[in-house]
Scaffold this motif. Structure first.
Motif, mmCIF file in Angstrom:
data_model
loop_
_atom_site.group_PDB
_atom_site.id
_atom_site.type_symbol
_atom_site.label_atom_id
_atom_site.label_comp_id
_atom_site.label_asym_id
_atom_site.label_seq_id
_atom_site.Cartn_x
_atom_site.Cartn_y
_atom_site.Cartn_z
ATOM 1 N N ARG A 1 0.799 -1.223 0.000
ATOM 2 C CA ARG A 1 0.000 0.000 0.000
ATOM 3 C C ARG A 1 0.831 1.272 0.000
ATOM 4 N N VAL A 2 2.149 1.133 0.219
ATOM 5 C CA VAL A 2 2.997 2.328 0.207
ATOM 6 C C VAL A 2 3.342 2.659 -1.242
ATOM 7 N N LYS A 3 3.009 3.885 -1.673
ATOM 8 C CA LYS A 3 3.319 4.281 -3.046
ATOM 9 C C LYS A 3 4.609 5.093 -3.060
ATOM 10 N N ASP A 4 4.933 5.716 -1.946
ATOM 11 C CA ASP A 4 6.043 6.647 -1.901
ATOM 12 C C ASP A 4 7.002 6.238 -0.778
ATOM 13 N N PHE A 5 8.147 5.649 -1.155
ATOM 14 C CA PHE A 5 9.085 5.190 -0.144
ATOM 15 C C PHE A 5 10.105 6.256 0.249
ATOM 16 N N ALA A 6 10.010 7.459 -0.357
ATOM 17 C CA ALA A 6 10.984 8.509 -0.049
ATOM 18 C C ALA A 6 11.104 8.788 1.464
ATOM 19 N N PRO A 7 9.979 8.844 2.205
ATOM 20 C CA PRO A 7 10.108 9.086 3.644
ATOM 21 C C PRO A 7 10.893 7.976 4.360
ATOM 22 N N TYR A 8 10.723 6.729 3.924
ATOM 23 C CA TYR A 8 11.449 5.624 4.554
ATOM 24 C C TYR A 8 12.944 5.735 4.255
ATOM 25 N N VAL A 9 13.242 6.141 3.013
ATOM 26 C CA VAL A 9 14.648 6.282 2.635
ATOM 27 C C VAL A 9 15.301 7.396 3.451
ATOM 28 N N ALA A 10 14.570 8.501 3.656
ATOM 29 C CA ALA A 10 15.096 9.605 4.466
ATOM 30 C C ALA A 10 15.398 9.111 5.882
ATOM 31 N N LYS A 11 14.532 8.240 6.384
ATOM 32 C CA LYS A 11 14.720 7.706 7.733
ATOM 33 C C LYS A 11 15.951 6.797 7.801
ATOM 34 N N ILE A 12 16.116 5.967 6.766
ATOM 35 C CA ILE A 12 17.253 5.056 6.734
ATOM 36 C C ILE A 12 18.557 5.861 6.708
ATOM 37 N N ARG A 13 18.547 6.928 5.923
ATOM 38 C CA ARG A 13 19.733 7.776 5.845
ATOM 39 C C ARG A 13 20.011 8.428 7.193
ATOM 40 N N ALA A 14 18.944 8.937 7.818
ATOM 41 C CA ALA A 14 19.109 9.616 9.100
ATOM 42 C C ALA A 14 19.646 8.662 10.161
ATOM 43 N N ALA A 15 19.313 7.372 10.025
ATOM 44 C CA ALA A 15 19.772 6.386 11.006
ATOM 45 C C ALA A 15 21.247 6.051 10.803
ATOM 46 N N GLY A 16 21.818 6.477 9.692
ATOM 47 C CA GLY A 16 23.241 6.252 9.440
ATOM 48 C C GLY A 16 23.579 4.824 9.068
ATOM 49 N N ALA A 17 22.621 4.110 8.427
ATOM 50 C CA ALA A 17 22.849 2.709 8.092
ATOM 51 C C ALA A 17 23.848 2.578 6.948
#
Lengths: 311, 418
Positions: free
Chosen positions: B214-230
């Protein structure tokens, strides 16, 4: 900082797409009192038409042609369907658009199949616009913002600075008076409906390849657009803009938040359902937040952020 | 109408009836899959793969003295309720074999329903052939005599992935992003447990569960992954959820390594592009870059029938599944579910890629697994362009079948002899 800025930009671009959709819906409602359930279906048609046109003529022609095409289709629906149903009252209109939404979905199934079609962002727009800290911001997302801002400006000028806009506004508030002054109100209605659908079609051209073009996109988008219109205030264009941006940003930020809002339920709860709820993070709840906002808005301020009507 | 024509017509009907009866000798498989909606492409691809495997078996003369297999598709729309309705109509039609794979939630509902159905209708029992639902529970707590799994489950695959991470000192900070249902939860749990055991120095900097399809836009998740420093992502997303995630990551130039379950399918290769060379891995039982003359020929034949780039041959396990089912049918000399299931459990079978075993105590297939790395065609062991993308997965680490044999808590309830 980086996260906040990028989330703000992501939220804004998603919000502007929502605005493109909801402005048409709210225009039609404000004008004609018709709650158009099939509005998101025109968004879907826009995406599928754009897929079809761009595969033979290219994407840029699609950007111009498809909104016109969808607008014409919308005008046709008003002229030959809605206008006849109109005399049976609002419930009949509601049921008509409801049926129309199902019909369009089935037509899409028949014409393009039940699965996603490969409607891709054109190669020349598939790049990076600018880099903020380490995050690249894609060109296409920038374009989403530019196109919808352009549409908003055009619409504003059209409604406030042109003769046809003044007539539309007059017909909106005083249909009988406008009619007795010799204006063809049914034609104004047809024009408005077509315009609203054209805006949905434009949103489809832009949103279809930014996300996915598939037959359930209308249902997925439809419910959220209704939330936007209710939160913004039915019939209010400024409200639709504010609500679109609010919901876009809210959903984007919620994904990044690890807070467990129901954690208080957890300790000592014997019930496994309660324990389950307690472990839910706000990021998992992001998809239901807009609906929560709508319910809260209806309780606290039923006319929405900028709605005119108190009923 | 005179008497003669009536007689002729009657004769024709009788003959048609006889012909129909021999036609009914096909062995029917109900393919209950998600064939519409956001994840519909997945079930659609599976049906093409399965049909091709079946056609090949039938062309070789079928089983049980010339009986042919026949696949009947049912759309589950990815929902357990719809799948149960499909199961009902399949059992009403007397179809003895149920094939399903995508979504462990659906598989779980089917196992329960099939257990009940078989108990109540001893004369019309059915068998469940699972080709992709890999929630470990299905062969642990929920294990059933009627259920057979032909794919390695979540923990077995995570075992392989974490072994690869153990040998990869670059991995320091891991982000887990998965789909919010039984399967995604299991992947998250398995990753945390196994990383803690094998690489205690690795830090899990974030874990996310998002709604399925149901997620059409993963940009917010990617921003979170980046912020987490993975520096590394582990994901078992499938279908559109993987493609969109990968695309959003590429758009924002996210600089990470990927350990995935399914990057070898669903159009992900084109979405990954140059940025993923040497950095994206997946775990599979076979792919076209595994050098194997028999499968090479098979793959060429498949692509001759389905030349469109999106129509890859992804499910080698379907070939194993149908091969083992055919052998079990020959041994049972019957299509009775109990006889076939008894023949199938514990069977060791020589597949094209390697020997596989259907473990008797939990009905879990033990097969060799491969962990290949993303590369351009012509380098990195990639011979074949995946989905016409110009990329593929090659130079695989091999996990031998025996190494994937994790313990099971299954207490198998076997029916008494009929």
């Amino acid at each position: 900082m980086e996260f906040a800025l990028i989330s703000l930009l992501n939220g804004a671009s998603y919000g502007m797409l929502l605005f493109m959709l909801s402005s048409g819906l709210t225009l039609i409602f404000g004008m004609m009192g018709v709650l158009n359930f099939a509005h998101a279906s025109f968004y879907m048609l826009g995406a599928y038409f754009a897929f079809q046109v761009s595969s033979s003529l290219g994407w840029w022609p699609a950007l111009l042609m498809v909104p016109l095409l969808v607008g014409l289709l919308g005008a046709g629906v008003e002229r030959f369907g809605l206008r006849r149903v109109h005399r049976f009252g609002h419930v009949a209109e509601l049921l008509f658009t409801f049926g129309l939404a199902f019909m369009i979905e089935e037509i899409v199934h028949l014409a393009w199949g039940r699965n996603a079609v490969d409607y891709a962002v054109p190669a020349e727009l598939d790049g990076t616009l600018f880099t903020l800290f380490n995050t690249a911001f894609p060109v296409y997302r920038g374009l989403m913002i530019v196109v919808s801002a352009g549409m908003m400006a055009t619409l504003y000028l059209l409604l406030t600075r042109t003769r046809i806009g003044l007539i539309i506004q007059a017909a909106l508030t005083h249909p009988e008076m406008a009619e007795s002054l010799g204006h063809n109100v049914p034609r104004v209605f047809m024009l408005t409906f077509g315009m609203g659908c054209a805006m949905a079609g434009l949103a489809g051209v832009i949103g279809g390849n930014a996300f996915v073009t598939e037959p359930s996109m209308a249902a997925a988008m439809g419910s959220i657009v209704f939330v936007v219109v209710v939160v913004g205030g039915l019939g209010s264009m400024g409200g639709a803009l504010a609500a679109s941006l609010l919901i876009g940003v809210l959903q984007t930020f919620a994904v990044g938040i690890e807070w467990r809002p129901l954690a208080a339920l957890g300790p000592g709860a014997a019930d496994s359902v309660l324990q389950q709820l307690a472990t839910l993070k706000l990021s998992q709840m992001a998809p239901i937040l807009p609906y929560l906002l709508m319910v809260a808005m209806l309780i606290v301020r039923p006319r929405g952020l900028m709605g005119q009507r108190e009923d | 109408m005179n008497k003669q024509t009536v007689r002729a017509a009657l004769a024709a009907i009788t003959l048609a009836g006889v012909a129909g009866a021999t036609g009914a000798q096909t062995i029917k498989l109900a393919y209950i899959e998600v064939l519409s909606g956001p994840l519909g492409a997945v079930g659609e691809l599976g049906s093409k793969n399965l049909q091709f495997v079946i056609d090949e078996l039938n062309a070789r003369g079928g089983v049980l003295g010339g009986r042919k297999f026949e696949m009947l598709p049912f759309d589950s729309k990815g929902s357990p309720q719809e799948a149960l309705a499909a199961l009902k109509s399949a059992t009403d039609q007397g179809i003895p074999f149920i094939v399903q794979g995508n979504s462990s939630a659906v598989a779980g509902a089917l196992v329960d329903a099939i257990n009940k159905h078989n108990e109540r209708n001893p004369a019309k029992r059915v068998m469940f052939l699972n080709f992709a639902a890999i929630d470990p529970d299905l062969t642990d707590e929920k294990c059933s005599f009627w259920h057979f799994r032909f794919d390695s489950h979540v923990d077995m695959k995570m075992h392989g992935i974490t072994n690869a991470i153990k040998a990869d000192p670059k991995v320091k900070k891991v982000f887990l992003i998965n789909q919010d249902y039984a399967f995604g939860h299991q992947v998250t749990r398995a990753a945390k447990e196994m990383l803690a055991a094998k690489r205690p120095d690795v830090q899990v900097v974030g874990e996310d569960l998002h709604p399925l399809g149901r997620v059409k836009d993963f940009a917010p998740y990617v921003a979170k992954i980046r912020a987490a420093g993975a520096d590394t992502i582990i994901t078992a997303n499938w279908g559109q959820d993987l493609t969109l995630l990968v695309r959003a990551a590429k758009d924002s130039k996210l600089d990470v390594d990927w350990y995935t379950y399914y990057a070898g399918a669903y159009g992900s290769a084109a979405a990954i592009g140059d940025a993923g060379i040497g950095r994206v891995k997946n775990i599979v039982e076979w792919n076209p870059n595994v050098v194997n003359p028999k499968m090479d020929a098979f793959y060429v034949a498949y692509k001759a029938k389905w030349p469109a780039p999106a129509d890859e041959f992804f499910y080698y396990r379907m070939k194993v599944m149908m091969g083992m089912l055919g052998t079990a049918l020959e041994q049972a000399k019957d299509t009775d579910a109990q006889k076939v299931a008894s023949a199938l459990e514990g069977m060791t079978w020589q597949g094209d890629v390697g020997e596989v075993t259907m473990r008797k105590n939990d009905h879990q297939l033990l097969q060799p697994l491969y962990i290949p790395t993303f590369a351009k065609v012509g380098s990195g062991g990639v011979r074949v362009s995946l989905e016409g993308s110009g990329y593929g997965f090659g130079n695989a680490l091999v996990v031998p079948a025996a190494e994937t044999a994790l313990p099971s808590s299954c207490k198998m309830q076997r029916p008494t002899a009929p």
